[in-house]
Write an enzyme that holds these catalytic residues in place. Structure first.
Site, PDB file in Angstrom:
ATOM      1  N   HIS A  48       1.284  57.555  52.825  1.00 36.44           N
ATOM      2  CA  HIS A  48       0.976  57.938  54.198  1.00 36.44           C
ATOM      3  C   HIS A  48       2.222  58.542  54.855  1.00 36.44           C
ATOM      4  CE1 HIS A  48       2.423  53.659  54.805  1.00 36.44           C
ATOM      5  NE2 HIS A  48       3.158  54.308  55.670  1.00 36.44           N
TER       6      HIS A  48
HETATM    7  P1  TYD Z   1       0.764  49.287  54.785  1.00 34.06           P
HETATM    8  O1  TYD Z   1       1.522  49.973  55.870  1.00 34.06           O
HETATM    9  O2  TYD Z   1      -0.461  49.994  54.254  1.00 34.06           O
HETATM   10  O3  TYD Z   1       1.726  48.976  53.549  1.00 34.06           O
HETATM   11  P2  TYD Z   1       2.432  49.951  52.478  1.00 34.06           P
HETATM   12  O4  TYD Z   1       2.571  51.313  53.088  1.00 34.06           O
HETATM   13  O5  TYD Z   1       3.738  49.295  52.216  1.00 34.06           O
HETATM   14  O6  TYD Z   1       1.610  49.972  51.244  1.00 34.06           O
HETATM   15  O7  TYD Z   1       0.386  47.832  55.273  1.00 34.06           O
HETATM   16  C1  TYD Z   1      -0.253  46.885  54.449  1.00 34.06           C
HETATM   17  C2  TYD Z   1      -1.042  45.927  55.326  1.00 34.06           C
HETATM   18  O8  TYD Z   1      -0.181  45.207  56.222  1.00 34.06           O
HETATM   19  C3  TYD Z   1      -2.077  46.608  56.198  1.00 34.06           C
HETATM   20  O9  TYD Z   1      -3.226  45.774  56.234  1.00 34.06           O
HETATM   21  C4  TYD Z   1      -1.461  46.656  57.559  1.00 34.06           C
HETATM   22  C5  TYD Z   1      -0.564  45.443  57.578  1.00 34.06           C
HETATM   23  N1  TYD Z   1       0.667  45.621  58.383  1.00 34.06           N
HETATM   24  C6  TYD Z   1       0.805  44.918  59.574  1.00 34.06           C
HETATM   25  O10 TYD Z   1      -0.059  44.144  59.990  1.00 34.06           O
HETATM   26  N2  TYD Z   1       1.964  45.088  60.293  1.00 34.06           N
HETATM   27  C7  TYD Z   1       2.955  45.913  59.871  1.00 34.06           C
HETATM   28  O11 TYD Z   1       3.990  46.027  60.560  1.00 34.06           O
HETATM   29  C8  TYD Z   1       2.778  46.657  58.655  1.00 34.06           C
HETATM   30  C9  TYD Z   1       3.841  47.590  58.154  1.00 34.06           C
HETATM   31  C10 TYD Z   1       1.613  46.463  57.938  1.00 34.06           C
END
Ligand code: TYD
Length: 132
Positions: A48
């Site tokens: 993303h």
């Molecule tokens: P995501 O940003 O998709 O992780 P990555 O890019 O590292 O794969 O986030 C994973 C999950 O965690 C998603 O359900 C959203 C949640 N999340 C939060 O609740 N707070 C946060 O600050 C972040 C970064 C993620």
């Protein structure tokens, strides 16, 4: 597209310490901190970009690889130093993978979590970067 920031290590006979202060030795004020561990080697996280967010990413244990894409070119950055931060501004597509077993990634972020700030569709990301 990104900047690697090497932090001073305050080391003595007790071990090592790296201080990070929002707006002082990193370019933004810190509103949020999160950390990631226990991800298998071949998993690809991220996939993303963000509309506004600035982030500073530190691999505080082990190693991993970040692939950054500004819509025109891609670069792979290997993170393995607990005193080195990867600074990424908005509108950069990121993927990260090749996690060592002991990998712990700490992320400092300029904004609170906001799902609306995510661009999760690569084609949409590419279109946005063409408009700029
Ligand atoms: P995501 O940003 O998709 O992780 P990555 O890019 O590292 O794969 O986030 C994973 C999950 O965690 C998603 O359900 C959203 C949640 N999340 C939060 O609740 N707070 C946060 O600050 C972040 C970064 C993620």
């Amino acid at each position: 597209m990104y900047r690697l920031i090497d932090f001073d290590i305050k080391g003595d006979s007790h071990g090592s310490l790296v201080p990070i202060e929002g707006g002082k030795n990193i370019p933004f004020n810190i509103k949020r901190v999160y950390y990631i561990w226990g991800t298998d080697y071949s998993v690809v996280r991220g996939r993303h970009a963000h509309k506004n967010l600035e982030q500073l990413i530190i691999c505080i244990s082990g190693s991993c690889d970040f692939i950054l894409d500004n819509g025109k070119r891609r670069e792979q950055i290997h993170l393995s130093k607990p005193n080195q931060g990867l600074y990424i501004k908005h509108n950069i597509w990121r993927e990260f993978t090749n996690f060592s077993k002991d990998c712990v990634i700490m992320v400092l972020a300029s904004e609170y979590y906001d799902e609306d700030d995510y661009i999760k569709n690569y084609e949409q990301f590419k279109q946005n970067t063409c408009v700029i």
